[in-house]
Design a protein around this motif. Structure first.
Motif, PDB file in Angstrom:
ATOM      1  N   PHE A 128       0.858  -1.184   0.000  1.00 46.34           N
ATOM      2  CA  PHE A 128       0.000   0.000   0.000  1.00 46.34           C
ATOM      3  C   PHE A 128       0.898   1.239   0.000  1.00 46.34           C
ATOM      4  N   GLY A 129       0.292   2.417  -0.130  1.00 47.99           N
ATOM      5  CA  GLY A 129       1.052   3.647  -0.001  1.00 47.99           C
ATOM      6  C   GLY A 129       1.734   3.729   1.356  1.00 47.99           C
ATOM      7  N   GLN A 130       3.025   3.965   1.378  1.00 48.89           N
ATOM      8  CA  GLN A 130       3.839   4.026   2.596  1.00 48.89           C
ATOM      9  C   GLN A 130       3.886   2.699   3.358  1.00 48.89           C
ATOM     10  N   CYS A 131       3.474   1.644   2.718  1.00 49.43           N
ATOM     11  CA  CYS A 131       3.456   0.321   3.355  1.00 49.43           C
ATOM     12  C   CYS A 131       4.013  -0.708   2.371  1.00 49.43           C
ATOM     13  N   PRO A 132       5.333  -0.857   2.301  1.00 43.15           N
ATOM     14  CA  PRO A 132       5.911  -1.794   1.339  1.00 43.15           C
ATOM     15  C   PRO A 132       5.829  -3.237   1.810  1.00 43.15           C
ATOM     16  N   VAL A 133       5.944  -4.152   0.874  1.00 49.85           N
ATOM     17  CA  VAL A 133       6.136  -5.567   1.171  1.00 49.85           C
ATOM     18  C   VAL A 133       7.593  -5.893   0.872  1.00 49.85           C
ATOM     19  N   GLU A 134       8.221  -6.590   1.797  1.00 47.62           N
ATOM     20  CA  GLU A 134       9.636  -6.893   1.678  1.00 47.62           C
ATOM     21  C   GLU A 134       9.952  -7.675   0.398  1.00 47.62           C
ATOM     22  N   ASN A 135      11.063  -7.311  -0.238  1.00 41.44           N
ATOM     23  CA  ASN A 135      11.586  -8.017  -1.415  1.00 41.44           C
ATOM     24  C   ASN A 135      10.618  -8.010  -2.600  1.00 41.44           C
ATOM     25  N   VAL A 195       8.423 -10.257  -7.835  1.00 41.70           N
ATOM     26  CA  VAL A 195       7.971 -10.074  -9.220  1.00 41.70           C
ATOM     27  C   VAL A 195       8.751 -10.980 -10.156  1.00 41.70           C
ATOM     28  N   ILE A 196      10.056 -11.014  -9.977  1.00 43.64           N
ATOM     29  CA  ILE A 196      10.892 -11.863 -10.833  1.00 43.64           C
ATOM     30  C   ILE A 196      10.588 -13.337 -10.600  1.00 43.64           C
ATOM     31  N   ASN A 197      10.414 -13.721  -9.334  1.00 44.10           N
ATOM     32  CA  ASN A 197      10.152 -15.130  -9.010  1.00 44.10           C
ATOM     33  C   ASN A 197       8.783 -15.598  -9.478  1.00 44.10           C
ATOM     34  N   ALA A 198       7.910 -14.650  -9.839  1.00 45.70           N
ATOM     35  CA  ALA A 198       6.574 -15.036 -10.315  1.00 45.70           C
ATOM     36  C   ALA A 198       6.605 -15.592 -11.727  1.00 45.70           C
ATOM     37  N   ALA A 199       7.735 -15.441 -12.409  1.00 46.22           N
ATOM     38  CA  ALA A 199       7.866 -16.003 -13.754  1.00 46.22           C
ATOM     39  C   ALA A 199       8.072 -17.507 -13.664  1.00 46.22           C
ATOM     40  N   ARG A 202      -7.160 -14.363 -12.246  1.00 43.54           N
ATOM     41  CA  ARG A 202      -5.899 -13.851 -12.750  1.00 43.54           C
ATOM     42  C   ARG A 202      -4.835 -14.939 -12.661  1.00 43.54           C
ATOM     43  N   GLU A 203      -4.136 -15.160 -13.748  1.00 45.16           N
ATOM     44  CA  GLU A 203      -2.987 -16.048 -13.719  1.00 45.16           C
ATOM     45  C   GLU A 203      -1.786 -15.284 -13.174  1.00 45.16           C
ATOM     46  N   CYS A 204      -1.004 -15.957 -12.338  1.00 42.46           N
ATOM     47  CA  CYS A 204       0.146 -15.300 -11.734  1.00 42.46           C
ATOM     48  C   CYS A 204       1.266 -15.149 -12.745  1.00 42.46           C
ATOM     49  N   SER A 205       1.837 -13.960 -12.808  1.00 46.63           N
ATOM     50  CA  SER A 205       2.968 -13.661 -13.679  1.00 46.63           C
ATOM     51  C   SER A 205       3.639 -12.418 -13.123  1.00 46.63           C
ATOM     52  N   PRO A 206       4.819 -12.056 -13.633  1.00 46.80           N
ATOM     53  CA  PRO A 206       5.435 -10.806 -13.183  1.00 46.80           C
ATOM     54  C   PRO A 206       4.543  -9.585 -13.404  1.00 46.80           C
ATOM     55  N   GLN A 207       3.643  -9.662 -14.389  1.00 48.00           N
ATOM     56  CA  GLN A 207       2.757  -8.530 -14.663  1.00 48.00           C
ATOM     57  C   GLN A 207       1.578  -8.450 -13.695  1.00 48.00           C
ATOM     58  N   GLY A 255       1.797  -8.425  -8.477  1.00 47.95           N
ATOM     59  CA  GLY A 255       1.759  -7.275  -7.591  1.00 47.95           C
ATOM     60  C   GLY A 255       0.388  -7.001  -7.002  1.00 47.95           C
ATOM     61  N   ASP A 256      -0.666  -7.450  -7.688  1.00 45.30           N
ATOM     62  CA  ASP A 256      -2.029  -7.204  -7.218  1.00 45.30           C
ATOM     63  C   ASP A 256      -2.601  -8.348  -6.384  1.00 45.30           C
ATOM     64  N   PHE A 257      -1.872  -9.443  -6.248  1.00 46.18           N
ATOM     65  CA  PHE A 257      -2.330 -10.557  -5.416  1.00 46.18           C
ATOM     66  C   PHE A 257      -2.190 -10.193  -3.932  1.00 46.18           C
ATOM     67  N   SER A 258      -3.078 -10.702  -3.104  1.00 43.88           N
ATOM     68  CA  SER A 258      -2.884 -10.611  -1.656  1.00 43.88           C
ATOM     69  C   SER A 258      -1.501 -11.151  -1.316  1.00 43.88           C
ATOM     70  N   ALA A 259      -0.677 -10.358  -0.621  1.00 40.58           N
ATOM     71  CA  ALA A 259       0.675 -10.808  -0.299  1.00 40.58           C
ATOM     72  C   ALA A 259       0.647 -12.031   0.609  1.00 40.58           C
ATOM     73  N   THR A 260      -0.131 -11.964   1.679  1.00 37.10           N
ATOM     74  CA  THR A 260      -0.217 -13.109   2.588  1.00 37.10           C
ATOM     75  C   THR A 260      -0.742 -14.332   1.856  1.00 37.10           C
ATOM     76  N   GLY A 261      -1.795 -14.154   1.068  1.00 37.48           N
ATOM     77  CA  GLY A 261      -2.345 -15.272   0.318  1.00 37.48           C
ATOM     78  C   GLY A 261      -1.368 -15.815  -0.697  1.00 37.48           C
ATOM     79  N   TYR A 262      -0.663 -14.933  -1.392  1.00 35.44           N
ATOM     80  CA  TYR A 262       0.266 -15.378  -2.427  1.00 35.44           C
ATOM     81  C   TYR A 262       1.422 -16.174  -1.838  1.00 35.44           C
ATOM     82  N   PHE A 263       1.987 -15.706  -0.714  1.00 35.61           N
ATOM     83  CA  PHE A 263       3.121 -16.426  -0.136  1.00 35.61           C
ATOM     84  C   PHE A 263       2.677 -17.768   0.443  1.00 35.61           C
ATOM     85  N   PHE A 264       1.435 -17.846   0.896  1.00 34.55           N
ATOM     86  CA  PHE A 264       0.856 -19.136   1.275  1.00 34.55           C
ATOM     87  C   PHE A 264       0.781 -20.046   0.050  1.00 34.55           C
TER      88      PHE A 264
END
Length: 485
Positions: A125-132, A137-141, A168-173, A176-185
């Motif tokens: 989010f704005g002023q709220c980054p997600v680490e790495n 993004v690169i690893n999503a390829a 949505r299919e996961c890709s570098p494009q 970024g819009d996936f739930s971070a917690t959900g995506y890392f799960f």
């Protein structure tokens, strides 16, 4: 009107009529969807009243059918295949026209529910980054498949049957819009099981647990208003705090979907709730969702809120909600709780959206891999307080779920000790052991020079207090207190 114009208008009307006559599907039943593998998958939609809808699939010669009701609704089930990366298709025919959805995958489907820390995307989010972020993004390829459908956060006074979303299919494009917690799960479960993972993101930042309860449960078990004017004029002045409306608008559209389980990250907006209210209402919500999904006692894995400095580091309102979440984990069957005490950097005291979402998602994955998918060598439980013994000025404690050891023997931080005056002082803690065997010959030893006759201990039981003790897998100790002050 000339002949050509007349023919064009007639053709247009004909095409429009045909389009309107075709069976209609909800947005969730669409191209790129992930269906739950090896089960009876529910599919639903609308057609003319009294019509018979037939579903055929690319993986089976069997077909399923259902007749529409007076409102044109229909629901049927198909047997889904074993998970794979092979694209599938499903065709629906109501006699007036066929509709086919393509690029469907069979895999495991999980709901991502809760408030903003679940909603927070990989891009932050704005002023709220997600680490790495860049690395993610690169690893999503690559060929592995994680897909997601985000349900729009919409308030409604009545339950909605559809939501404007798409898979949505996961890709570098897109990652970024996936739930971070959900995506890392999903990323970790996909790696461990090597099968597609689908996420349905149905959440809303700032929402309370009451935001997702039905009108019937709110009226039976709470004093929350359920009428339009009552909700508008309620003491909860922010829209995102409102009861009922988020469940109606954002969660109800997914209840026909066949899922494996629910991931839940929520609690900040319920800080300050009295007594055991939160734990009881969270259990009520889980019971409600399980009944609504009609899939039995599906897994419910949820996240304890992180330490937070709201201007009063020494206060305990945050810790009291954490305690309620821990209690909830003990009364909700087939559940598991993730501790996040170590998921906040020292400089993030006032950051309500901590950056380390990888740890959170991965710990949810540990729970699922162990408890749901049978990978019993994956340690998924954080240690918790078991018992204590006071000897002179020393306190000895045992922990559950150490799994053979604690993460450090010295330099343990986060403990406080109080005497009869109920004033807590920082304490030193270390691993204790002496030869000869016996229950108390190995423990965690806790001492505070300011407390000569200890009565109670606490661990990270403050709004903002970071500990560093974990079990042999590095999972952090749950905050706790031995008193009831």
């Amino acid at each position: 009107m000339n002949k050509k114009a007349f023919l064009a208008a007639t053709l247009l009307l004909s095409l429009t009529a045909n389009l309107q006559a075709k069976v209609r599907l909800p947005h969730l039943v669409s191209d790129n969807m992930v269906i739950q593998q090896q089960t009876d998958v529910r599919l639903w939609g609308w057609a003319k009243p009294g019509k018979k809808v037939i579903a055929t699939t690319s993986w089976s010669d069997e077909r399923a059918e259902a007749k529409t009701d007076q409102q044109g609704r229909w629901l049927l089930t198909v047997k889904s295949p074993q998970a794979s990366y092979t694209p599938l298709s499903i065709t629906f025919d109501d006699g007036d026209g066929k509709v086919t959805i393509n690029n469907v995958l069979a895999g495991e489907v999980w709901v991502c529910a809760g408030q903003s820390n679940m909603e927070m995307p990989v891009k932050g989010f704005g002023q709220c980054p997600v680490e790495n972020y860049n690395l993610e993004v690169i690893n999503a390829a690559g060929p592995r498949q994680v897909r997601s459908a985000k349900i729009p956060s919409i308030m409604r006074m009545t339950p909605q049957e559809d939501a404007d979303t798409q898979w949505r299919e996961c890709s570098p494009q897109t990652v970024g819009d996936f739930s971070a917690t959900g995506y890392f799960f999903a990323q970790l479960v996909n790696k461990a099981l090597d099968i597609p993972i689908g996420l349905i993101e149905a959440n809303k930042g700032g929402s309370r647990v009451e935001s997702w309860l039905t009108k019937e449960n709110l009226e039976k078990y709470t004093q929350e208003p359920t009428d339009t004017m009552g909700i508008v004029n309620h003491k909860k002045e922010w829209d995102y705090h409102r009861a009922l409306v988020w469940g109606n608008g954002t969660f109800n559209p997914i209840l026909n979907y066949t899922v494996k389980g629910i991931l839940f990250y929520q609690g900040c907006s319920n800080v300050g709730d009295p007594g055991d209210q939160y734990s009881q209402r969270l259990k009520l919500l889980v019971d409600q969702w399980r009944e609504q999904f009609k899939l039995g006692e599906i897994p419910f894995y949820f996240v304890q809120i992180a330490p937070y400095d709201s201007g009063d580091k020494q206060g305990t309102w945050n810790a009291l909600l954490q305690e309620q979440q821990y209690k909830a984990s003990k009364i909700i069957p087939n559940s598991g709780l993730v501790c996040t005490n170590d998921c906040v950097y020292p400089y993030e005291g006032t950051q309500i959206h901590p950056t380390q979402k990888q740890k959170v998602g991965q710990r949810l994955a540990f729970l699922a891999l162990n408890k749901t998918y049978g990978m019993d060598k994956v340690i998924c439980e954080s240690p918790s307080y078991r018992d204590m013994l006071v000897r002179n000025d020393s306190v000895f404690i045992h922990l559950d779920n150490e799994f053979g050891g604690i993460s450090r023997f010295n330099g343990i931080e986060g403990f406080e000790v109080a005497g009869a005056d109920r004033v807590f002082h920082p304490a030193k803690a270390q691993h204790f052991w002496k030869p000869g065997g016996g229950y108390w010959n190995e423990a965690v030893l806790i001492i505070s020079p300011e407390v000569k006759q200890p009565v109670a201990i606490r661990y990270c039981f403050r709004n903002w207090l970071l500990g560093n003790l974990g079990n042999i897998a590095g999972l952090p100790l749950f905050p706790f207190r031995t008193d009831d002050w």
